[in-house]
Every structure is written in C-alpha cells, then in structure tokens.
Motif scaffolding. Structure first.
Motif, PDB file in Angstrom:
ATOM      1  N   VAL A  71       9.970  -2.133  -5.151  1.00 54.00           N
ATOM      2  CA  VAL A  71       8.754  -2.894  -5.417  1.00 54.00           C
ATOM      3  C   VAL A  71       8.590  -3.165  -6.907  1.00 54.00           C
ATOM      4  CG1 VAL A  71       6.235  -2.839  -5.319  1.00 54.00           C
ATOM      5  CG2 VAL A  71       7.572  -2.118  -3.341  1.00 54.00           C
ATOM      6  N   PHE A  96      11.369  -1.497   1.909  1.00 48.48           N
ATOM      7  CA  PHE A  96      10.841  -1.316   0.567  1.00 48.48           C
ATOM      8  C   PHE A  96      11.105   0.107   0.066  1.00 48.48           C
ATOM      9  CE2 PHE A  96       7.727  -4.931   1.138  1.00 48.48           C
ATOM     10  CZ  PHE A  96       8.183  -5.655   0.052  1.00 48.48           C
ATOM     11  N   THR A  98       9.770   2.461  -3.232  1.00 49.69           N
ATOM     12  CA  THR A  98       8.820   2.451  -4.333  1.00 49.69           C
ATOM     13  C   THR A  98       8.320   3.849  -4.639  1.00 49.69           C
ATOM     14  OG1 THR A  98       6.715   1.543  -5.100  1.00 49.69           O
ATOM     15  CG2 THR A  98       6.879   2.079  -2.768  1.00 49.69           C
ATOM     16  N   ASP A 101       2.776   5.657  -3.454  1.00 48.86           N
ATOM     17  CA  ASP A 101       2.627   6.274  -2.145  1.00 48.86           C
ATOM     18  C   ASP A 101       1.219   6.134  -1.575  1.00 48.86           C
ATOM     19  OD1 ASP A 101       1.315   7.960  -3.834  1.00 48.86           O
ATOM     20  OD2 ASP A 101       2.435   9.768  -3.301  1.00 48.86           O
ATOM     21  N   ASP A 105      -0.918   0.549  -0.844  1.00 50.74           N
ATOM     22  CA  ASP A 105       0.346  -0.034  -1.281  1.00 50.74           C
ATOM     23  C   ASP A 105       1.291  -0.227  -0.089  1.00 50.74           C
ATOM     24  OD1 ASP A 105      -0.252  -0.274  -4.000  1.00 50.74           O
ATOM     25  OD2 ASP A 105       0.215   1.835  -4.345  1.00 50.74           O
ATOM     26  N   ARG A 106       1.320   0.751   0.789  1.00 49.91           N
ATOM     27  CA  ARG A 106       2.153   0.631   1.982  1.00 49.91           C
ATOM     28  C   ARG A 106       1.694  -0.550   2.837  1.00 49.91           C
ATOM     29  NH1 ARG A 106       4.576   5.903   3.833  1.00 49.91           N
ATOM     30  NH2 ARG A 106       4.313   7.371   2.118  1.00 49.91           N
ATOM     31  N   GLY A 109       2.722  -3.881   1.300  1.00 51.30           N
ATOM     32  CA  GLY A 109       4.137  -4.190   1.489  1.00 51.30           C
ATOM     33  C   GLY A 109       4.442  -4.648   2.899  1.00 51.30           C
ATOM     34  N   LEU A 110       3.886  -3.957   3.886  1.00 51.44           N
ATOM     35  CA  LEU A 110       4.139  -4.310   5.272  1.00 51.44           C
ATOM     36  C   LEU A 110       3.447  -5.612   5.650  1.00 51.44           C
ATOM     37  CD1 LEU A 110       3.823  -0.761   6.872  1.00 51.44           C
ATOM     38  CD2 LEU A 110       5.919  -2.013   6.320  1.00 51.44           C
ATOM     39  N   GLY A 114       7.331  -6.962   4.773  1.00 49.49           N
ATOM     40  CA  GLY A 114       8.330  -5.898   4.770  1.00 49.49           C
ATOM     41  C   GLY A 114       8.397  -5.237   6.138  1.00 49.49           C
ATOM     42  N   ASP A 116       9.796  -1.967   6.662  1.00 48.66           N
ATOM     43  CA  ASP A 116       9.619  -0.521   6.561  1.00 48.66           C
ATOM     44  C   ASP A 116       9.416  -0.173   5.101  1.00 48.66           C
ATOM     45  OD1 ASP A 116       9.380   2.110   7.307  1.00 48.66           O
ATOM     46  OD2 ASP A 116      11.308   2.217   8.354  1.00 48.66           O
ATOM     47  N   TYR A 117       9.074   1.092   4.828  1.00 47.90           N
ATOM     48  CA  TYR A 117       8.589   1.477   3.508  1.00 47.90           C
ATOM     49  C   TYR A 117       8.961   2.935   3.275  1.00 47.90           C
ATOM     50  CZ  TYR A 117       4.998   1.027  -0.224  1.00 47.90           C
ATOM     51  OH  TYR A 117       4.319   0.945  -1.410  1.00 47.90           O
ATOM     52  N   THR A 119       9.028   5.968   0.166  1.00 49.28           N
ATOM     53  CA  THR A 119       8.597   6.286  -1.197  1.00 49.28           C
ATOM     54  C   THR A 119       9.593   7.206  -1.891  1.00 49.28           C
ATOM     55  OG1 THR A 119       7.265   8.143  -0.370  1.00 49.28           O
ATOM     56  CG2 THR A 119       6.163   6.024  -0.637  1.00 49.28           C
TER      57      THR A 119
END
Length: 245
Positions: A71, A96, A98, A101, A105-106, A109-110, A114, A116-117, A119
């Motif tokens: 990110v 992603f 990054t 956490d 922010d998650r 991104g989604l 995105g 999946d994510y 940290t």
C-alpha cells in the motif's frame, strides 16, 4: 485435478501448462526479493517492481495471474496503483501488503477492489497460502493432476503415458518412459547407473551397465533434440534432469 510436486506441494499451472505468473510490488528490495524467492519455490514465474509506475508498466507487459501490492509506495498510493491495474487487468487477484493494521485501512483496501489483505510483519507461508487461494478462486490456473510430473516445459502423465515438451508430443517406448519417469521424480538430483538399473530394469545388469548410457542417448534424441538440453551427465556420478535454461 491435483498433483504433488517432489517437495509435496500441490502445483498450480496456467491453462496452457506454463507457470503461474505473479507480480510483486514493494519498495523494500530485500522484502520483495524474499517474497519472490518464496513464490519461485512454488514453481511460479515472478517479476517485481519498486514503485507504482513500474508496477503498471510491468503488469502491462507481464500479464500476471496475481499481484502482491504494498500500500505504501514512494510515487503513489497502492490504492491508486490498484485502480490503474484494474484498467489493464480487470480480474487479476490482488493481495495487499501493508504495515497499516487499522480496521478502516483494511476496509478501504478491500472496498477499492483488493481481494485480500496481509499486514506486516507476516509469515511467508501465510502470504503464499492466501495467494494460492486467490489464484484458485479466480479460475486463472488449473490444479495439475496427481498423475502428472512436470519439470520445466516437460510434462509426463503417469496414467495416460503421454509425454510432451512445450507444444510437442513425444512418443516413448515402455523402457524410455520408465527411465524418464525416474529422472522426473528426482529433478536436479544426480542418479547413478546402479540406481537407474535397480529402479528401471529391476535387477543388476552386471557388466552391461552401458545399457543406461544407451537409453539416455535415446531419451536425449527425443527430449532434447533441437531444444535447450534438460538431461545432463555428471561424469563419474550419473545423470540428472533439470529445466532447460
């Protein structure tokens, strides 16, 4: 369909039998290289980029099957990069990475597209597992049959006894097939004449160990002729097979 590689992993391949392609985008070069090494261990083709502009250029040429995207990049936000990637490759799965956490922010991104994510810090095993799941669900790759052995562009089906290299089908005799199967079950491993005799012919040929040399020469004519050699001799030690370079 499923297959287990020599290391015990289930292999994912593209529909044309070529390796899955993954683009790694991270401005931390050591981390990008670590991720790339882990993905290459899966048998995948990997390219990397250190900024957003480079990611978009590479994606345009490389046409990846999945993207690992940091990110925080030096030239643009990862979410902006994702937007540009989606214009080039609308369905490519994006994971992603990054240091952020926070839940918001998650969600950002989604929501931006995105898939999946993860940290930082993270385990390589988790990243690979999540990426495999994304690739499978996207339908861009097929799971190779358990009966299939793959070394580079050489494919051997133990059930149908079909062998191909690239787009070319290769006809082998029963003994040639058994010899090639033994080599492909042990890629990059030097196998002695005694080991080959015991495994392929099931008994000791005594002074006729040159039968191995003879059948290796037969295989080379069919597998390697006009192509980058895959079957190699280690003088005084034996023979091995490895992907053409």
């Amino acid at each position: 369909m499923t297959t287990t590689s020599p290391q015990g992993r289930t292999e994912l391949l593209r529909s044309d039998r070529s390796p899955v392609r993954v683009l790694v985008v991270d401005d931390e070069a050591p981390l990008a290289e670590l991720l790339s090494m882990a993905l290459r261990y899966e048998g995948w083709e990997v390219r990397s980029a250190g900024d957003g502009a480079g990611a978009v250029r590479t994606a345009r040429d490389f046409r990846p099957d999945a993207v690992i995207l940091d990110v925080m990049l030096p030239d643009m936000d990862g979410l902006a990069v994702l937007g540009r990637l989606r214009r080039e490759l609308s369905d490519v799965p994006v994971l992603f990475l990054t240091a952020r956490d926070a839940v918001e922010d998650r969600i950002a991104g989604l929501t931006a597209g995105g898939d999946d994510y993860v940290t930082k810090p993270f385990s390589l095993e988790e990243v690979v597992a999540r990426l495999r799941g994304l690739i499978r669900r996207s339908g861009t790759a097929a799971v190779r049959s358990e009966s299939t052995l793959v070394v580079g562009d050489l494919v051997l089906d133990e059930d149908s006894h079909e062998v191909s290299r690239g787009d070319d089908s290769i006809h082998l005799t029963a003994t040639e097939f058994e010899l090639l199967r033994f080599l492909m079950r042990n890629p990059r491993r030097v196998l002695s004449k005694a080991q080959i005799l015991d495994r392929v012919w099931n008994y000791d040929f005594g002074g006729q160990a040159n039968v191995v040399e003879l059948y290796i020469s037969y295989l080379r004519k069919k597998i390697d002729a006009g192509r980058t050699p895959m079957i190699h001799t280690r003088r005084g030690a034996g023979y091995l097979i490895k992907p053409g370079e």
